[in-house]
Every structure is written in C-alpha cells, then in structure tokens.
Design a protein around this motif. Structure first.
Motif, PDB file in Angstrom:
ATOM      1  N   LEU A 300      35.424 -15.522   0.652  1.00 15.89           N
ATOM      2  CA  LEU A 300      36.226 -15.768  -0.491  1.00 15.89           C
ATOM      3  C   LEU A 300      37.651 -14.723  -0.587  1.00 15.89           C
ATOM      4  CD1 LEU A 300      32.372 -14.666  -2.167  1.00 15.89           C
ATOM      5  CD2 LEU A 300      33.847 -17.259  -1.991  1.00 15.89           C
ATOM      6  N   LYS A 301      37.608 -15.429  -2.381  1.00 16.83           N
ATOM      7  CA  LYS A 301      39.344 -14.844  -2.261  1.00 16.83           C
ATOM      8  C   LYS A 301      39.103 -13.615  -3.778  1.00 16.83           C
ATOM      9  CE  LYS A 301      42.010 -18.537  -0.040  1.00 16.83           C
ATOM     10  NZ  LYS A 301      43.545 -19.966  -0.784  1.00 16.83           N
ATOM     11  N   PHE A 302      39.910 -13.094  -3.701  1.00 14.96           N
ATOM     12  CA  PHE A 302      40.370 -12.291  -5.576  1.00 14.96           C
ATOM     13  C   PHE A 302      41.398 -11.924  -5.918  1.00 14.96           C
ATOM     14  CE2 PHE A 302      40.508  -8.972  -1.947  1.00 14.96           C
ATOM     15  CZ  PHE A 302      41.000  -7.576  -3.521  1.00 14.96           C
ATOM     16  N   ASN A 303      41.807 -11.976  -6.948  1.00 15.14           N
ATOM     17  CA  ASN A 303      43.080 -11.373  -8.058  1.00 15.14           C
ATOM     18  C   ASN A 303      42.371 -10.336  -9.470  1.00 15.14           C
ATOM     19  OD1 ASN A 303      41.763 -12.949  -9.514  1.00 15.14           O
ATOM     20  ND2 ASN A 303      43.443 -14.601  -9.303  1.00 15.14           N
ATOM     21  N   THR A 304      43.283 -10.424  -9.441  1.00 16.65           N
ATOM     22  CA  THR A 304      43.482  -9.300 -10.510  1.00 16.65           C
ATOM     23  C   THR A 304      43.404  -9.532 -11.417  1.00 16.65           C
ATOM     24  OG1 THR A 304      43.978  -6.743  -9.242  1.00 16.65           O
ATOM     25  CG2 THR A 304      43.827  -6.529 -11.797  1.00 16.65           C
ATOM     26  N   SER A 305      43.045  -9.327 -13.094  1.00 22.47           N
ATOM     27  CA  SER A 305      44.047 -10.320 -14.140  1.00 22.47           C
ATOM     28  C   SER A 305      44.647  -9.385 -14.930  1.00 22.47           C
ATOM     29  CB  SER A 305      42.635 -10.741 -15.491  1.00 22.47           C
ATOM     30  OG  SER A 305      41.910  -9.096 -15.520  1.00 22.47           O
ATOM     31  N   LYS A 306      45.137  -9.354 -16.055  1.00 24.05           N
ATOM     32  CA  LYS A 306      46.032  -9.045 -16.355  1.00 24.05           C
ATOM     33  C   LYS A 306      46.076  -7.899 -16.941  1.00 24.05           C
ATOM     34  CE  LYS A 306      48.089 -13.077 -19.206  1.00 24.05           C
ATOM     35  NZ  LYS A 306      48.250 -14.244 -20.451  1.00 24.05           N
ATOM     36  N   ASN A 307      43.919  -7.412 -16.769  1.00 23.68           N
ATOM     37  CA  ASN A 307      44.187  -5.809 -17.169  1.00 23.68           C
ATOM     38  C   ASN A 307      43.453  -5.189 -16.345  1.00 23.68           C
ATOM     39  OD1 ASN A 307      41.735  -3.898 -17.350  1.00 23.68           O
ATOM     40  ND2 ASN A 307      40.973  -4.815 -18.701  1.00 23.68           N
ATOM     41  N   PRO A 308      44.092  -4.437 -15.487  1.00 24.73           N
ATOM     42  CA  PRO A 308      44.495  -3.948 -14.163  1.00 24.73           C
ATOM     43  C   PRO A 308      42.611  -3.765 -13.537  1.00 24.73           C
ATOM     44  CG  PRO A 308      45.588  -2.539 -15.701  1.00 24.73           C
ATOM     45  CD  PRO A 308      45.060  -3.723 -16.604  1.00 24.73           C
ATOM     46  N   LYS A 309      42.108  -2.920 -14.513  1.00 24.29           N
ATOM     47  CA  LYS A 309      40.054  -2.666 -14.669  1.00 24.29           C
ATOM     48  C   LYS A 309      39.951  -4.418 -14.316  1.00 24.29           C
ATOM     49  CE  LYS A 309      40.654   1.770 -15.552  1.00 24.29           C
ATOM     50  NZ  LYS A 309      39.933   1.893 -14.174  1.00 24.29           N
ATOM     51  N   THR A 310      39.991  -5.189 -14.167  1.00 27.07           N
ATOM     52  CA  THR A 310      39.464  -6.459 -13.987  1.00 27.07           C
ATOM     53  C   THR A 310      39.466  -7.423 -13.294  1.00 27.07           C
ATOM     54  OG1 THR A 310      39.031  -6.705 -16.424  1.00 27.07           O
ATOM     55  CG2 THR A 310      38.697  -8.585 -15.253  1.00 27.07           C
ATOM     56  N   PHE A 311      38.709  -8.123 -11.922  1.00 30.01           N
ATOM     57  CA  PHE A 311      38.824  -8.877 -11.441  1.00 30.01           C
ATOM     58  C   PHE A 311      38.662 -10.484 -11.006  1.00 30.01           C
ATOM     59  CE2 PHE A 311      39.499  -4.332  -9.825  1.00 30.01           C
ATOM     60  CZ  PHE A 311      40.565  -4.009  -9.518  1.00 30.01           C
ATOM     61  N   ASN A 312      38.337 -11.116 -10.203  1.00 33.30           N
ATOM     62  CA  ASN A 312      38.399 -11.921 -10.661  1.00 33.30           C
ATOM     63  C   ASN A 312      37.821 -12.488  -9.226  1.00 33.30           C
ATOM     64  OD1 ASN A 312      38.868 -13.107 -13.119  1.00 33.30           O
ATOM     65  ND2 ASN A 312      41.109 -12.700 -12.625  1.00 33.30           N
TER      66      ASN A 312
END
Length: 315
Positions: A300-312
């Motif tokens: 899988l992959k992940f990234n960080t949203s505009k909020n640095p404490k939220t990951f997708n």
C-alpha cells in the motif's frame, strides 16, 4: 519503610530532632494506641502498619523546622508504645506481601526502595514506584475503568477500550481521564506539586473546579497545589512503549496508532480494514516510519494531508 527506618524516626523523636509534622504523626498514633489499649485484631494491626508507613514516608518530604521542647518522659513513653504498634503492623504487613484485598478492591503498597509491575484486569499495566500506594478493582465495571493513586509515582500503559474510559483518581484531588495511552503521574500528599507527563496518546486532566488541560505526547502538566495553578510544557521522552500485533486487522492497528500518537489515519478503501498485520513497533519510532513498514507489508501507499497530523492510506 523498614522497621529500622521506623526506629530511626522514633529515635529522632526521642532526640528532639523530629520536625513538627513527624512529631504530629508519632503523637497521633500514640493516641490511637491508647484508645485501643494495644489489643488489636490482625486486620487492624495490618491497617495500622500500612497507614503508619505511608505517613512516615510522607513526613520525609517535609523540610525540617524549629520544634518546641517536649518532656523526655513523654517522648520515651510515646516512642516505646508506637514502636510496638509499628512492629505488630510490620509483621502482618510483610506476611500479606503488601497486598490488601477488600472485597472487589486491591491495595498495593511499595517500600521505599521497591517497584512493582501490576497488570490490571483489562490488560493495562502499572509500574508502581517506591513509597507508593495504589488501589484498584479486581475486575472493572462494564462501562468504565477507575483506579486511585493514593501516594507516590506510577507509570501507566493503558489498554485501549473506546467504550470504557480509564480514569486515575489521585489524593491531590486531580483526575486523569484516558481511552488508551501511556503516561506518568507524580502525586505526593506532602509535596506542593503534582505532575502528569504523557509518553503516548492524549489525556485530560481535571479537578473539582474543572478541566486543567489536555496533554499529548511529550507534554507535561505541573500543578501547584498551594496556589491552584497549572502549567503545561514540553519534555523529552520519559520512556518508550513497545506494542506488537499478531494477526491484528489493519483497523485495529490504526486505532492503536491513532491513540498512541494522537493522529488521524484514513483508509480510502474500507476493504483494507480487514487486512491482517503481524509486526512489533516502539513509540520511539515516528508514525511515518511505522506507516511505511505497514504499507510495505500490504503493498500500500500513504501520504500526509494538509493537516500534518492526518494520514491517508491507499492502494
């Protein structure tokens, strides 16, 4: 506190070197002894021993002050009598291994150089420091988990249960409420300061007047009991918590990481929640490092949203 240490304190009393707090403790217990005429059932002896040791330990935190002169005869009479009570309580206290169950409640008291690891019924772990007293139920209620730190320091590693919040009550009148996290509490009756330091997760700290603050990882709350003022600051990590997953679903892993690091993790595909994970991690690792490992396991992959404490997380 050992019997020798108790004798040393009584010797201070005889030598007129005890501070007012120490004098008060010895004299109050002498009054208790007189009332009971030294005829005590075993359970009362144990209780006297426990309470005496706690109060003697607390007295050690007081600064020595000038004392008034009391007749030596009075000192000797009180010291000799109280020593009998200490000895009786000590023997029963040792036999019970410093553990006193009372119905559903268990009380643990540690010596001045002793530490204890306690596993609670929900799987939470408490590392109880020296000269401390902890009371907890053998089994928690179905809708909450509550324990009381009556004296001393303790490190708590709380099992995450969203529907059963965990609350630590203290003798300082301050409560710590969590869902799943790890933190350290320092609460001495004789000290003017109360401290809560968070290693992982988030806790809410309050007293009878309301909320004192919400702490996240690597934050400490110091409360001055003399003026009723709280301050929150940053600290270096006090300890690292190990957590392992053995066939846990990705949803369970995410829940643990969210409470450990006070972050939000989103899955773009609900079917990913059922993926199984077997791995071990430590809170010394960053959430990005752990997510990178987990995503590698499942391609899988992940990234960080505009909020640095939220990951997708996504495919």
């Amino acid at each position: 506190m050992t019997e020798e240490q108790a004798k040393e304190l009584l010797q201070k009393y005889l030598d007129q070197q005890a501070n007012p707090e120490e004098q008060k403790i010895v004299e109050e217990w002498y009054a208790t002894l007189q009332a009971k005429n030294i005829v005590l059932p075993a359970d009362q002896k144990a209780e006297i021993g426990q309470q005496m040791f706690i109060q003697l330990k607390a007295a050690m935190y007081k600064e020595p002050k000038r004392i008034k002169v009391i007749k030596l005869q009075t000192f000797g009479k009180i010291a000799a009598a109280v020593l009998i009570v200490i000895s009786m309580g000590l023997s029963v206290w040792k036999i019970s291994n410093q553990t006193k169950p009372a119905g559903n409640q268990v009380t643990i008291i540690t010596g001045v150089k002793e530490q204890k690891r306690i596993t609670l019924s929900d799987g939470s772990v408490v590392l109880l420091g020296p000269a401390a007293k902890l009371c907890y139920p053998k089994a928690f209620a179905s809708n909450n988990r509550q324990i009381e730190l009556k004296e001393g320091e303790a490190f708590f590693d709380i099992a995450h249960q969203e529907k059963r919040p965990f609350t630590v009550h203290t003798a300082s009148g301050i409560d710590i409420r969590v869902l799943g996290t790890s933190f350290k509490v320092k609460s001495y009756r004789a000290s003017k300061q109360f401290e809560v330091a968070v290693v992982t997760g988030k806790v809410a700290v309050s007293n009878k007047n309301g909320k004192l603050g919400t702490l996240v990882k690597d934050e400490i709350l110091t409360y001055d009991k003399s003026v009723g003022r709280a301050a929150i600051g940053k600290i270096k990590a006090l300890a690292f918590v190990e957590f392992a997953f053995d066939g846990a679903t990705l949803e369970q892993v995410i829940n643990k990481l969210q409470y450990t690091y006070s972050i939000k993790i989103l899955l773009n595909d609900v079917t990913l929640a059922k993926l199984k994970t077997t791995a071990s991690f430590s809170s010394r690792q960053s959430p990005e490092e752990i997510l990178d490992i987990i995503c590698s396991l499942h391609h899988l992959k992940f990234n960080t949203s505009k909020n640095p404490k939220t990951f997708n997380i996504y495919r």
